[in-house]
Design a protein around this motif. Structure first.
Motif, PDB file in Angstrom:
ATOM      1  N   PHE A  31       0.842  -1.498  -0.138  1.00  0.00           N
ATOM      2  CA  PHE A  31      -0.422   0.034   0.116  1.00  0.00           C
ATOM      3  C   PHE A  31       0.675   1.581   0.044  1.00  0.00           C
ATOM      4  O   PHE A  31       1.176   1.745   0.745  1.00  0.00           O
ATOM      5  CB  PHE A  31      -0.786  -0.029   1.238  1.00  0.00           C
ATOM      6  CG  PHE A  31      -2.170  -0.889   0.631  1.00  0.00           C
ATOM      7  CD1 PHE A  31      -1.508  -1.979   1.913  1.00  0.00           C
ATOM      8  CD2 PHE A  31      -3.255  -1.146   0.170  1.00  0.00           C
ATOM      9  CE1 PHE A  31      -2.732  -3.030   1.826  1.00  0.00           C
ATOM     10  CE2 PHE A  31      -3.416  -1.887  -0.017  1.00  0.00           C
ATOM     11  CZ  PHE A  31      -3.432  -3.356   1.094  1.00  0.00           C
ATOM     12  N   THR A  50      -0.513  11.179   7.360  1.00  0.00           N
ATOM     13  CA  THR A  50      -0.504  10.181   6.192  1.00  0.00           C
ATOM     14  C   THR A  50       1.140  10.232   5.886  1.00  0.00           C
ATOM     15  O   THR A  50       2.019  11.268   6.182  1.00  0.00           O
ATOM     16  CB  THR A  50      -0.838  11.338   5.306  1.00  0.00           C
ATOM     17  OG1 THR A  50      -1.829   9.879   4.001  1.00  0.00           O
ATOM     18  CG2 THR A  50      -0.543  12.040   4.778  1.00  0.00           C
ATOM     19  N   ASN A  96      -5.982   4.093   7.337  1.00  0.00           N
ATOM     20  CA  ASN A  96      -7.131   3.461   6.182  1.00  0.00           C
ATOM     21  C   ASN A  96      -5.614   3.150   5.763  1.00  0.00           C
ATOM     22  O   ASN A  96      -4.762   4.089   5.915  1.00  0.00           O
ATOM     23  CB  ASN A  96      -7.293   4.980   5.521  1.00  0.00           C
ATOM     24  CG  ASN A  96      -7.511   4.796   3.609  1.00  0.00           C
ATOM     25  OD1 ASN A  96      -6.559   5.406   3.336  1.00  0.00           O
ATOM     26  ND2 ASN A  96      -8.898   4.338   3.390  1.00  0.00           N
ATOM     27  N   LYS A  98      -4.086   3.091   1.031  1.00  0.00           N
ATOM     28  CA  LYS A  98      -4.574   3.020   0.036  1.00  0.00           C
ATOM     29  C   LYS A  98      -3.611   2.048  -1.283  1.00  0.00           C
ATOM     30  O   LYS A  98      -2.279   1.992  -1.165  1.00  0.00           O
ATOM     31  CB  LYS A  98      -4.337   3.667  -0.623  1.00  0.00           C
ATOM     32  CG  LYS A  98      -6.157   4.271  -0.121  1.00  0.00           C
ATOM     33  CD  LYS A  98      -6.919   6.320  -0.961  1.00  0.00           C
ATOM     34  CE  LYS A  98      -7.559   7.265  -0.315  1.00  0.00           C
ATOM     35  NZ  LYS A  98      -7.166   7.302   0.935  1.00  0.00           N
ATOM     36  N   ARG A  99      -3.645   1.646  -2.668  1.00  0.00           N
ATOM     37  CA  ARG A  99      -2.815   1.143  -2.948  1.00  0.00           C
ATOM     38  C   ARG A  99      -3.476   2.266  -4.533  1.00  0.00           C
ATOM     39  O   ARG A  99      -4.552   1.703  -5.194  1.00  0.00           O
ATOM     40  CB  ARG A  99      -2.900  -0.058  -2.934  1.00  0.00           C
ATOM     41  CG  ARG A  99      -1.811  -0.625  -4.616  1.00  0.00           C
ATOM     42  CD  ARG A  99      -1.581  -1.723  -4.408  1.00  0.00           C
ATOM     43  NE  ARG A  99      -0.952  -2.934  -5.699  1.00  0.00           N
ATOM     44  CZ  ARG A  99       0.455  -2.731  -5.824  1.00  0.00           C
ATOM     45  NH1 ARG A  99       1.486  -1.498  -4.618  1.00  0.00           N
ATOM     46  NH2 ARG A  99       1.071  -2.343  -7.490  1.00  0.00           N
ATOM     47  N   THR A 100      -2.845   2.731  -5.266  1.00  0.00           N
ATOM     48  CA  THR A 100      -3.301   4.084  -6.272  1.00  0.00           C
ATOM     49  C   THR A 100      -3.532   3.075  -7.027  1.00  0.00           C
ATOM     50  O   THR A 100      -4.376   3.458  -7.995  1.00  0.00           O
ATOM     51  CB  THR A 100      -2.529   5.862  -5.995  1.00  0.00           C
ATOM     52  OG1 THR A 100      -1.478   5.089  -6.340  1.00  0.00           O
ATOM     53  CG2 THR A 100      -3.243   6.044  -4.946  1.00  0.00           C
ATOM     54  N   GLY A 103      -6.259   0.753  -7.272  1.00  0.00           N
ATOM     55  CA  GLY A 103      -7.498   1.459  -6.279  1.00  0.00           C
ATOM     56  C   GLY A 103      -8.746   0.949  -5.403  1.00  0.00           C
ATOM     57  O   GLY A 103      -9.598   1.183  -4.785  1.00  0.00           O
ATOM     58  N   ALA A 104      -7.424  -0.211  -4.311  1.00  0.00           N
ATOM     59  CA  ALA A 104      -7.649  -0.901  -3.748  1.00  0.00           C
ATOM     60  C   ALA A 104      -8.095   0.066  -2.623  1.00  0.00           C
ATOM     61  O   ALA A 104      -6.240   1.841  -2.153  1.00  0.00           O
ATOM     62  CB  ALA A 104      -6.768  -1.500  -3.135  1.00  0.00           C
ATOM     63  N   ASP A 105      -9.008   0.183  -1.511  1.00  0.00           N
ATOM     64  CA  ASP A 105      -8.028   1.605  -0.346  1.00  0.00           C
ATOM     65  C   ASP A 105      -9.437   0.758   0.474  1.00  0.00           C
ATOM     66  O   ASP A 105     -10.596   0.438   0.975  1.00  0.00           O
ATOM     67  CB  ASP A 105      -9.111   2.093  -1.304  1.00  0.00           C
ATOM     68  CG  ASP A 105      -9.734   3.756  -0.284  1.00  0.00           C
ATOM     69  OD1 ASP A 105     -10.207   4.809  -0.668  1.00  0.00           O
ATOM     70  OD2 ASP A 105      -8.707   3.840   0.873  1.00  0.00           O
ATOM     71  N   TYR A 106      -8.443   0.915   2.127  1.00  0.00           N
ATOM     72  CA  TYR A 106      -9.937  -0.194   2.881  1.00  0.00           C
ATOM     73  C   TYR A 106      -9.531   0.494   3.984  1.00  0.00           C
ATOM     74  O   TYR A 106      -8.394   2.156   4.614  1.00  0.00           O
ATOM     75  CB  TYR A 106      -8.697  -1.058   3.544  1.00  0.00           C
ATOM     76  CG  TYR A 106      -8.763  -2.247   2.244  1.00  0.00           C
ATOM     77  CD1 TYR A 106      -7.318  -2.183   1.549  1.00  0.00           C
ATOM     78  CD2 TYR A 106      -9.797  -2.872   2.204  1.00  0.00           C
ATOM     79  CE1 TYR A 106      -7.280  -3.030   0.757  1.00  0.00           C
ATOM     80  CE2 TYR A 106      -9.936  -3.731   1.303  1.00  0.00           C
ATOM     81  CZ  TYR A 106      -8.670  -3.917   0.347  1.00  0.00           C
ATOM     82  OH  TYR A 106      -8.593  -4.742  -1.407  1.00  0.00           O
ATOM     83  N   TRP A 107     -10.672   0.818   5.250  1.00  0.00           N
ATOM     84  CA  TRP A 107     -10.409   1.525   5.789  1.00  0.00           C
ATOM     85  C   TRP A 107     -10.728   0.502   7.396  1.00  0.00           C
ATOM     86  O   TRP A 107     -11.338  -0.778   7.415  1.00  0.00           O
ATOM     87  CB  TRP A 107     -12.102   2.039   6.180  1.00  0.00           C
ATOM     88  CG  TRP A 107     -11.379   3.374   5.077  1.00  0.00           C
ATOM     89  CD1 TRP A 107     -12.109   3.523   4.032  1.00  0.00           C
ATOM     90  CD2 TRP A 107     -11.258   4.762   5.216  1.00  0.00           C
ATOM     91  NE1 TRP A 107     -11.689   4.226   3.082  1.00  0.00           N
ATOM     92  CE2 TRP A 107     -11.553   5.147   3.737  1.00  0.00           C
ATOM     93  CE3 TRP A 107     -10.968   5.284   6.436  1.00  0.00           C
ATOM     94  CZ2 TRP A 107     -10.900   6.927   3.976  1.00  0.00           C
ATOM     95  CZ3 TRP A 107     -10.429   7.101   6.321  1.00  0.00           C
ATOM     96  CH2 TRP A 107     -10.116   7.281   4.944  1.00  0.00           C
TER      97      TRP A 107
END
Length: 117
Positions: A31, A50, A96, A98-100, A103-107
């Motif tokens: 990520f 971040t 959070n 993300k792997r831009t 589009g992977a996006d975890y919360w």
């Protein structure tokens, strides 16, 4: 898929400290963006801190000098050390990743932080 679990929230007096943890169920190595966000009642979720592409942490102006974000890649865990807490820091805190490129996006589910005397 990665699951994120926050812990460490609670009630603290103004001026106190808390350390939040965010444990991932799998490797966070892939990520490229990791962060802590918070949402106070009646307000939009805001970015607190971040780390982008393994660089140094960036902080919201409201927490600079008081909060420190770190991570332990071996433990797949992120941390947010919060010092000199103020009542306005009261919120639900979320981690959070993300792997831009994909589009992977975890919360995470969030952890409540309440700063009050």
């Amino acid at each position: 898929q990665v699951q994120l679990v926050e812990s460490g929230g609670g009630l603290v007096q103004p001026g106190g400290s808390l350390r939040l943890s965010c444990a991932a169920s799998g490797s966070i190595l892939w990520f490229n963006a990791m962060g802590w966000y918070r949402q106070a009642p009646g307000k939009q979720r805001e970015l607190v801190a971040t780390i982008i592409s393994g660089g140094n942490p960036n902080y919201a102006d409201s927490v600079k000098g008081r909060f420190t974000m770190s991570r332990d890649m071996a433990k797949n865990t992120m941390y947010l050390q919060m010092n000199s807490l103020k009542p306005e820091d009261t919120a639900v805190y979320y981690c959070n990743v993300k792997r831009t490129i994909t589009g992977a996006d975890y919360w995470g589910q969030g952890t409540q932080v309440t700063v009050s005397s």
